[in-house]
Design a protein around this motif. Structure first.
Motif, PDB file in Angstrom:
ATOM      1  N   ILE A  17       0.868  -1.187   0.000  1.00 22.13           N
ATOM      2  CA  ILE A  17       0.000   0.000   0.000  1.00 22.13           C
ATOM      3  C   ILE A  17       0.898   1.228   0.000  1.00 22.13           C
ATOM      4  O   ILE A  17       1.817   1.345   0.803  1.00 22.13           O
ATOM      5  N   GLN A  18       0.617   2.128  -0.929  1.00 24.62           N
ATOM      6  CA  GLN A  18       1.341   3.398  -1.006  1.00 24.62           C
ATOM      7  C   GLN A  18       0.326   4.511  -0.792  1.00 24.62           C
ATOM      8  O   GLN A  18      -0.649   4.617  -1.542  1.00 24.62           O
ATOM      9  N   VAL A  19       0.554   5.332   0.228  1.00 22.26           N
ATOM     10  CA  VAL A  19      -0.364   6.433   0.527  1.00 22.26           C
ATOM     11  C   VAL A  19       0.192   7.702  -0.104  1.00 22.26           C
ATOM     12  O   VAL A  19       1.290   8.153   0.221  1.00 22.26           O
ATOM     13  N   ARG A  20      -0.614   8.259  -0.995  1.00 21.59           N
ATOM     14  CA  ARG A  20      -0.257   9.496  -1.692  1.00 21.59           C
ATOM     15  C   ARG A  20      -1.377  10.497  -1.419  1.00 21.59           C
ATOM     16  O   ARG A  20      -2.418  10.464  -2.061  1.00 21.59           O
ATOM     17  N   GLU A  21      -1.161  11.360  -0.448  1.00 25.90           N
ATOM     18  CA  GLU A  21      -2.190  12.316  -0.031  1.00 25.90           C
ATOM     19  C   GLU A  21      -1.543  13.677   0.160  1.00 25.90           C
ATOM     20  O   GLU A  21      -0.636  13.813   0.961  1.00 25.90           O
ATOM     21  N   ARG A  22      -2.021  14.654  -0.578  1.00 29.76           N
ATOM     22  CA  ARG A  22      -1.393  15.977  -0.523  1.00 29.76           C
ATOM     23  C   ARG A  22      -2.274  17.058   0.072  1.00 29.76           C
ATOM     24  O   ARG A  22      -1.808  18.176   0.276  1.00 29.76           O
ATOM     25  N   ASP A  23      -3.523  16.742   0.367  1.00 31.20           N
ATOM     26  CA  ASP A  23      -4.443  17.781   0.794  1.00 31.20           C
ATOM     27  C   ASP A  23      -4.771  17.783   2.283  1.00 31.20           C
ATOM     28  O   ASP A  23      -5.254  18.791   2.794  1.00 31.20           O
ATOM     29  N   LEU A  24      -4.548  16.694   2.972  1.00 29.32           N
ATOM     30  CA  LEU A  24      -4.900  16.633   4.393  1.00 29.32           C
ATOM     31  C   LEU A  24      -3.901  17.393   5.252  1.00 29.32           C
ATOM     32  O   LEU A  24      -2.695  17.362   4.983  1.00 29.32           O
ATOM     33  N   PRO A  25      -4.371  18.032   6.326  1.00 33.17           N
ATOM     34  CA  PRO A  25      -3.436  18.624   7.297  1.00 33.17           C
ATOM     35  C   PRO A  25      -2.626  17.486   7.946  1.00 33.17           C
ATOM     36  O   PRO A  25      -3.082  16.342   8.031  1.00 33.17           O
ATOM     37  N   ASP A  26      -1.430  17.816   8.413  1.00 33.05           N
ATOM     38  CA  ASP A  26      -0.522  16.811   8.975  1.00 33.05           C
ATOM     39  C   ASP A  26      -1.169  15.944  10.053  1.00 33.05           C
ATOM     40  O   ASP A  26      -0.991  14.726  10.066  1.00 33.05           O
ATOM     41  N   ARG A  27      -1.889  16.556  10.965  1.00 27.45           N
ATOM     42  CA  ARG A  27      -2.515  15.806  12.072  1.00 27.45           C
ATOM     43  C   ARG A  27      -3.461  14.732  11.535  1.00 27.45           C
ATOM     44  O   ARG A  27      -3.437  13.590  11.963  1.00 27.45           O
ATOM     45  N   GLU A  28      -4.284  15.108  10.562  1.00 26.64           N
ATOM     46  CA  GLU A  28      -5.234  14.156   9.995  1.00 26.64           C
ATOM     47  C   GLU A  28      -4.519  13.103   9.142  1.00 26.64           C
ATOM     48  O   GLU A  28      -4.856  11.916   9.180  1.00 26.64           O
ATOM     49  N   LEU A  29      -3.515  13.528   8.386  1.00 25.64           N
ATOM     50  CA  LEU A  29      -2.749  12.596   7.575  1.00 25.64           C
ATOM     51  C   LEU A  29      -2.037  11.564   8.452  1.00 25.64           C
ATOM     52  O   LEU A  29      -2.030  10.370   8.132  1.00 25.64           O
ATOM     53  N   LEU A  30      -1.491  11.991   9.564  1.00 23.96           N
ATOM     54  CA  LEU A  30      -0.825  11.063  10.477  1.00 23.96           C
ATOM     55  C   LEU A  30      -1.812  10.020  11.004  1.00 23.96           C
ATOM     56  O   LEU A  30      -1.491   8.832  11.103  1.00 23.96           O
ATOM     57  N   ARG A  31      -3.041  10.452  11.287  1.00 26.06           N
ATOM     58  CA  ARG A  31      -4.073   9.506  11.734  1.00 26.06           C
ATOM     59  C   ARG A  31      -4.381   8.493  10.632  1.00 26.06           C
ATOM     60  O   ARG A  31      -4.468   7.290  10.885  1.00 26.06           O
ATOM     61  N   VAL A  32      -4.512   8.961   9.405  1.00 22.94           N
ATOM     62  CA  VAL A  32      -4.771   8.064   8.267  1.00 22.94           C
ATOM     63  C   VAL A  32      -3.600   7.095   8.072  1.00 22.94           C
ATOM     64  O   VAL A  32      -3.806   5.893   7.851  1.00 22.94           O
ATOM     65  N   LEU A  33      -2.391   7.605   8.183  1.00 21.02           N
ATOM     66  CA  LEU A  33      -1.212   6.749   8.023  1.00 21.02           C
ATOM     67  C   LEU A  33      -1.121   5.696   9.122  1.00 21.02           C
ATOM     68  O   LEU A  33      -0.751   4.543   8.852  1.00 21.02           O
ATOM     69  N   ALA A  34      -1.453   6.081  10.354  1.00 12.78           N
ATOM     70  CA  ALA A  34      -1.436   5.111  11.461  1.00 12.78           C
ATOM     71  C   ALA A  34      -2.462   4.009  11.211  1.00 12.78           C
ATOM     72  O   ALA A  34      -2.197   2.826  11.450  1.00 12.78           O
ATOM     73  N   GLU A  35      -3.623   4.388  10.689  1.00 13.76           N
ATOM     74  CA  GLU A  35      -4.649   3.400  10.346  1.00 13.76           C
ATOM     75  C   GLU A  35      -4.162   2.475   9.237  1.00 13.76           C
ATOM     76  O   GLU A  35      -4.335   1.258   9.298  1.00 13.76           O
ATOM     77  N   ALA A  36      -3.548   3.067   8.219  1.00 19.26           N
ATOM     78  CA  ALA A  36      -3.009   2.271   7.113  1.00 19.26           C
ATOM     79  C   ALA A  36      -1.922   1.324   7.613  1.00 19.26           C
ATOM     80  O   ALA A  36      -1.862   0.162   7.204  1.00 19.26           O
ATOM     81  N   ARG A  37      -1.090   1.792   8.532  1.00 14.82           N
ATOM     82  CA  ARG A  37      -0.031   0.940   9.083  1.00 14.82           C
ATOM     83  C   ARG A  37      -0.631  -0.227   9.849  1.00 14.82           C
ATOM     84  O   ARG A  37      -0.139  -1.356   9.754  1.00 14.82           O
ATOM     85  N   ASP A  38      -1.698   0.019  10.604  1.00 17.11           N
ATOM     86  CA  ASP A  38      -2.369  -1.072  11.324  1.00 17.11           C
ATOM     87  C   ASP A  38      -2.855  -2.144  10.347  1.00 17.11           C
ATOM     88  O   ASP A  38      -2.667  -3.335  10.574  1.00 17.11           O
ATOM     89  N   VAL A  39      -3.472  -1.708   9.260  1.00 16.30           N
ATOM     90  CA  VAL A  39      -3.993  -2.644   8.265  1.00 16.30           C
ATOM     91  C   VAL A  39      -2.856  -3.392   7.583  1.00 16.30           C
ATOM     92  O   VAL A  39      -2.891  -4.618   7.457  1.00 16.30           O
ATOM     93  N   THR A  40      -1.823  -2.669   7.145  1.00 19.26           N
ATOM     94  CA  THR A  40      -0.725  -3.330   6.433  1.00 19.26           C
ATOM     95  C   THR A  40       0.045  -4.274   7.343  1.00 19.26           C
ATOM     96  O   THR A  40       0.490  -5.336   6.908  1.00 19.26           O
ATOM     97  N   ARG A  41       0.186  -3.920   8.592  1.00 25.01           N
ATOM     98  CA  ARG A  41       0.857  -4.805   9.553  1.00 25.01           C
ATOM     99  C   ARG A  41       0.049  -6.090   9.736  1.00 25.01           C
ATOM    100  O   ARG A  41       0.598  -7.189   9.732  1.00 25.01           O
ATOM    101  N   ARG A  42      -1.271  -5.929   9.880  1.00 26.12           N
ATOM    102  CA  ARG A  42      -2.146  -7.096  10.053  1.00 26.12           C
ATOM    103  C   ARG A  42      -2.080  -8.015   8.838  1.00 26.12           C
ATOM    104  O   ARG A  42      -2.092  -9.232   8.955  1.00 26.12           O
ATOM    105  N   LEU A  43      -1.974  -7.428   7.639  1.00 27.87           N
ATOM    106  CA  LEU A  43      -1.932  -8.213   6.407  1.00 27.87           C
ATOM    107  C   LEU A  43      -0.517  -8.649   6.022  1.00 27.87           C
ATOM    108  O   LEU A  43      -0.340  -9.413   5.074  1.00 27.87           O
TER     109      LEU A  43
END
Length: 186
Positions: free
Chosen positions: A7-33
């Motif tokens: 999974i490659q996350v390419r997001e340029r519009d979210l503020p850092d705080r929100e992007l970090l939350r999305v990335l942490a969620e993505a990391r949880d999913v990718t780690r599980r898989l």
């Protein structure tokens, strides 16, 4: 997983705080898989979320500077000279066809993908681009010897069971030449 092996996350519009939350969620999913996570352009946030790689473009942070964050580094390439001089852990080639996800970036065509394969580049992904433009299989594209991954940014819909019907094509009859992914995410 539906064939998704990175999974490659390419997001340029979210503020850092929100992007970090999305990335942490993505990391949880990718780690599980058990699949690698790549973060575009932001080595600082990649480190904070525990990503495996940061991916940079030709005009972004230089590869040697991104490497100081302790991550594997990928680099977008669009020309033979960029492939020849790349010092990243892997390269991406494309977009092969025009795509709305890369406005202003001209298509590079299949010849550049062949060039990368013929010159021993460690190509992580081939960005096909364009609605419905992806070849259905490595064989039909003429790229079976160098095919190891293709992206589906514009055609992947988020749902509980993601599927990539044409992004990677069916498994080739013979092993694909060159390095295969994953190899410790680097």
């Amino acid at each position: 997983r539906g064939g998704v092996d990175l999974i490659q996350v390419r997001e340029r519009d979210l503020p850092d705080r929100e992007l970090l939350r999305v990335l942490a969620e993505a990391r949880d999913v990718t780690r599980r898989l058990g699949i690698p996570l790549v973060v575009n352009d932001r080595p600082d946030l990649a480190v904070l979320c525990g990503a495996d790689f940061v991916h940079v473009g030709q005009e972004d942070l230089p590869v040697d500077a991104a490497r100081r964050f302790g991550l594997g580094v990928g680099l977008s390439t669009h020309a033979p000279r960029e492939i020849d001089t790349a010092e990243a852990d892997y390269i991406g080639v494309g977009p092969v066809f025009a795509t709305p996800t890369k406005e202003g970036r001209p298509a590079v065509g299949l010849d550049l993908v062949r060039y990368a394969a013929d010159n021993g580049a460690h190509v992580l992904n081939i960005s096909f681009g364009g609605p419905g433009a992806s070849p259905a299989t490595p064989k039909s594209s003429g790229l079976q010897p160098c095919w190891n991954r293709a992206t589906a940014a514009g055609s992947l819909y988020v749902r509980s069971q993601p599927r990539l019907p044409t992004a990677r094509g069916p498994a080739p009859a013979a092993p694909v030449a060159g390095p295969r992914w994953p190899c410790c995410c680097g």
